[in-house]
Design an enzyme around this catalytic site. Structure first.
Site, PDB file in Angstrom:
ATOM      1  CE  LYS A 113       6.313  -4.112  -1.702  1.00  0.00           C
ATOM      2  NZ  LYS A 113       6.377  -3.113  -1.043  1.00  0.00           N
ATOM      3  CE  LYS A 199      -5.614  -7.403   0.744  1.00  0.00           C
ATOM      4  NZ  LYS A 199      -4.469  -7.309   1.356  1.00  0.00           N
ATOM      5  CE  LYS A 202      -4.749   3.341  -6.207  1.00  0.00           C
ATOM      6  NZ  LYS A 202      -4.465   4.693  -6.004  1.00  0.00           N
TER       7      LYS A 202
END
Ligand code: TRP
Length: 334
Positions: A113, A199, A202
């Site tokens: 991240k 995968k 969203k």
């Protein structure tokens, strides 16, 4: 004999899709009788990446509503919003003082991240919150002294850290915390409809996922447009797209249909349209009652609000017991 305690949490990411449902939520619902379950919507974790305050608030309420609509039973389980239970952050501070800088630096989610943020723009900061995210997660789990934590494989490292924190605390201040175990379950791996090599997520965009609360027309359209044949497979090898529809049909519990379509595939008689129609029907059979329940919940905001406050109160009472003991052990004046 008293039931073992389970704790798990989910970030308020907005409307849940079938990947989330089959990957986590369904299991949460299924284990409610077997364990004493405590589930949380972790809004404070969502603040560790850039976000919009208005969305955070809406998504938090939406996640609570969606979980209830999908079958989390407020008479069986506790369902709390993390920020309404301040003991989580209180315990985080204490855990910060037994967690080493080095072990947090090794967390792969932090590395991923922080790189993601750095590559976006020079101006975005990698916050200390993102760095200590796993310490807050350890507090989520240990503040309830949970025995089991249902999580996906991606959270294994965070759970390992949680156990290290528990052990270190116990060694330093006296035996108190359980070492919580992960609860892995067999979960179907749902892929994107538009790109079945990735995968279901969203972040890929609208046509890649099926929202649990998408309306019927949208659900049918997304499934009808799913990629089936990419022309890359040979002989009797199933393409990723067809295999994904079969996986979804199976996840919906349609084992007989799965067998029929698989046989049809191997004898070269499979019609994609039939498979897609059957899959759409199965998905709608599953999700239609959830949508009805959600409408009911949203029509009674007073009930929803009361439920949220009552459950936060239950969670606080459990968490406060832990904090009282932790304060005694650590020498905090109280
Ligand atoms: N980090 C988890 C995730 O992104 C969410 C989470 C926060 C969690 N606290 C937790 C999961 C405690 C299990 C237990 O999926």
């Amino acid at each position: 004999m008293s039931k073992k305690r389970v704790l798990s949490c989910i970030q308020p990411t907005g409307q849940i899709h079938l990947g989330n449902y089959f990957g986590a939520v369904k299991n949460w619902v299924d284990i409610q009788d077997k364990y004493e379950c405590v589930y949380g919507v972790v809004d404070l974790h969502a603040m560790t990446m850039p976000y919009n305050p208005k969305d955070l608030k809406e998504n938090t309420l939406q996640m609570i509503t969606d979980l209830l609509a999908c079958g989390i039973d407020p008479d069986k389980s506790v369902l709390f919003i993390q920020s309404m239970v301040p003991q989580h952050t209180e315990l985080t501070w204490i855990f910060n003082c037994v967690t080493s800088y080095g072990e947090l630096s090794r967390m792969t989610q932090f590395k991923d991240k922080s790189e993601q943020l750095a590559s976006k723009s020079k101006k975005t900061v990698v916050s200390t919150g993102l760095f200590t995210y796993p310490v807050l997660q350890a507090a989520d789990i240990l503040v309830y002294n949970a025995n089991y934590v249902p999580v996906g494989k991606d959270q294994e490292q965070h759970l390992e850290l949680t156990r290290n924190i528990a052990v270190r605390f116990n060694n330093q201040f006296g035996e108190f915390f359980n070492e919580p175990e992960p609860l892995f379950t067999e979960i179907p791996k749902l892929m994107s409809l538009a790109d079945p090599t990735k995968k279901m997520s969203k972040s890929l965009g609208e046509k890649h996922y099926i929202g649990v609360f998408d309306d019927e027309a949208v659900t049918r359209k997304k499934i009808r447009s799913a990629v089936t044949d990419t022309g890359e497979t040979q002989g009797n090898e199933m393409s990723a797209g067809v295999a994904n529809l079969i996986t979804l049909l199976k996840a919906c519990g349609k084992n007989n249909a799965v067998e029929d379509f698989t046989n049809a595939f191997h004898s070269g008689e499979l019609k994609y349209k039939d498979l897609k129609d059957a899959t759409a029907d199965a998905v709608l059979e599953l999700t239609t009652p959830f949508k009805q329940k959600k409408t009911e919940l949203l029509n009674d905001r007073a009930y929803l609000d009361k439920l949220i406050r009552e459950h936060a109160g239950k969670a606080r009472a459990m968490a406060e017991k832990t904090l009282e003991k932790v304060k005694k052990l650590t020498g905090i004046y109280s």
